[in-house]
Design an enzyme around this catalytic site. Sequence first.
Site, PDB file in Angstrom:
ATOM      1  N   LYS A   1       3.534   4.206  -2.558  1.00 36.30           N
ATOM      2  CA  LYS A   1       3.439   2.773  -2.822  1.00 36.30           C
ATOM      3  C   LYS A   1       4.238   1.968  -1.803  1.00 36.30           C
ATOM      4  O   LYS A   1       5.432   2.188  -1.615  1.00 36.30           O
ATOM      5  CB  LYS A   1       3.953   2.491  -4.239  1.00 36.30           C
ATOM      6  CG  LYS A   1       3.774   1.062  -4.723  1.00 36.30           C
ATOM      7  CD  LYS A   1       4.272   0.947  -6.160  1.00 36.30           C
ATOM      8  CE  LYS A   1       4.073  -0.439  -6.749  1.00 36.30           C
ATOM      9  NZ  LYS A   1       4.601  -0.504  -8.134  1.00 36.30           N
TER      10      LYS A   1
ATOM     11  N   CYS B   1      -0.710  -0.712  -8.164  1.00 40.74           N
ATOM     12  CA  CYS B   1      -0.193  -1.835  -8.944  1.00 40.74           C
ATOM     13  C   CYS B   1       0.155  -3.082  -8.120  1.00 40.74           C
ATOM     14  O   CYS B   1      -0.722  -3.840  -7.737  1.00 40.74           O
ATOM     15  CB  CYS B   1       1.002  -1.366  -9.774  1.00 40.74           C
ATOM     16  SG  CYS B   1       1.350  -2.397 -11.228  1.00 40.74           S
TER      17      CYS B   1
ATOM     18  N   GLU C   1      -0.974   4.381 -13.088  1.00 38.62           N
ATOM     19  CA  GLU C   1       0.293   4.537 -12.370  1.00 38.62           C
ATOM     20  C   GLU C   1       1.310   5.274 -13.241  1.00 38.62           C
ATOM     21  O   GLU C   1       1.385   5.050 -14.441  1.00 38.62           O
ATOM     22  CB  GLU C   1       0.829   3.152 -12.011  1.00 38.62           C
ATOM     23  CG  GLU C   1       2.162   3.149 -11.290  1.00 38.62           C
ATOM     24  CD  GLU C   1       2.696   1.740 -11.052  1.00 38.62           C
ATOM     25  OE1 GLU C   1       3.519   1.572 -10.142  1.00 38.62           O
ATOM     26  OE2 GLU C   1       2.295   0.811 -11.800  1.00 38.62           O
TER      27      GLU C   1
END
Length: 254
Positions: free
Chosen positions: A106, A140, A40
């Site tokens: 995300k 994540c 990331e």
Amino acid sequence: MKVALFQTKLAWENSEINRKFIEEYFLNEDESFDLFVLPEMFTSGFTMNPSAVAETMEGTTITWLKDLAKKRTCAITGSLVIKENEKFYNRMVFVFPSGEVQYYNKRHLFTLAGEDKIYTKGSEKAIVNYKNWNICLQICYDLRFPVFARNVENYDLLLYVANWPKPRINAWDALLKARAIENMCYTIGVNRIGEDANQLEYPGHSKAIDYLGNTMVDCENELGVFIFELDKNTQNEAREKFNFLNDRDYFDIR
């Protein structure tokens, strides 16, 4: 499909240094691979100062990724900070050898760090098709939300990229295994190592887990490229034998 994970340290908010370091490992790896996976925010570390590092989809890093993918005839994926329509995104790009780029923004922004106040969250799940593999892209904090990752599309590979710190690394280990088991698919998590400017330590633990929850690769805290092969036929045979996915629930996400 042969996958290469790059578990790496990251220079804080310095895309030039990070690109140079990544490129050295990428080009000097002797073994061939089909997909190269970066962590990331691989150009900057997990920064809440996006204006210092943000790029566009026509910027230096995307152009550089296309060039690298073409040189080794492989795909490359990882997330970086993208500015678009005056908004910042933590965007996972998937760059094909042809130069085509698909991406995922995300969805679950990390409120503990204030990511939700700075970045714009994504709304759509992203599944890319590469070499006849359907690959689900996640970033994540998404790992903590199994409903969003639920395999209702029959994808073949679940892929997480992260900056996951040491104090919560046990959750990373456990949740990656859980996602693999419940979705009956290969699950890969690529985390960084080293420290960032906020004195947070990242212990790595990048790994690949198979469709039954067995660990195939565990990078522990080592810097380097880790290469392994995935076999879709054996995964499909296991799915047919155990039949677990046919008993799943179906739902809408709002």
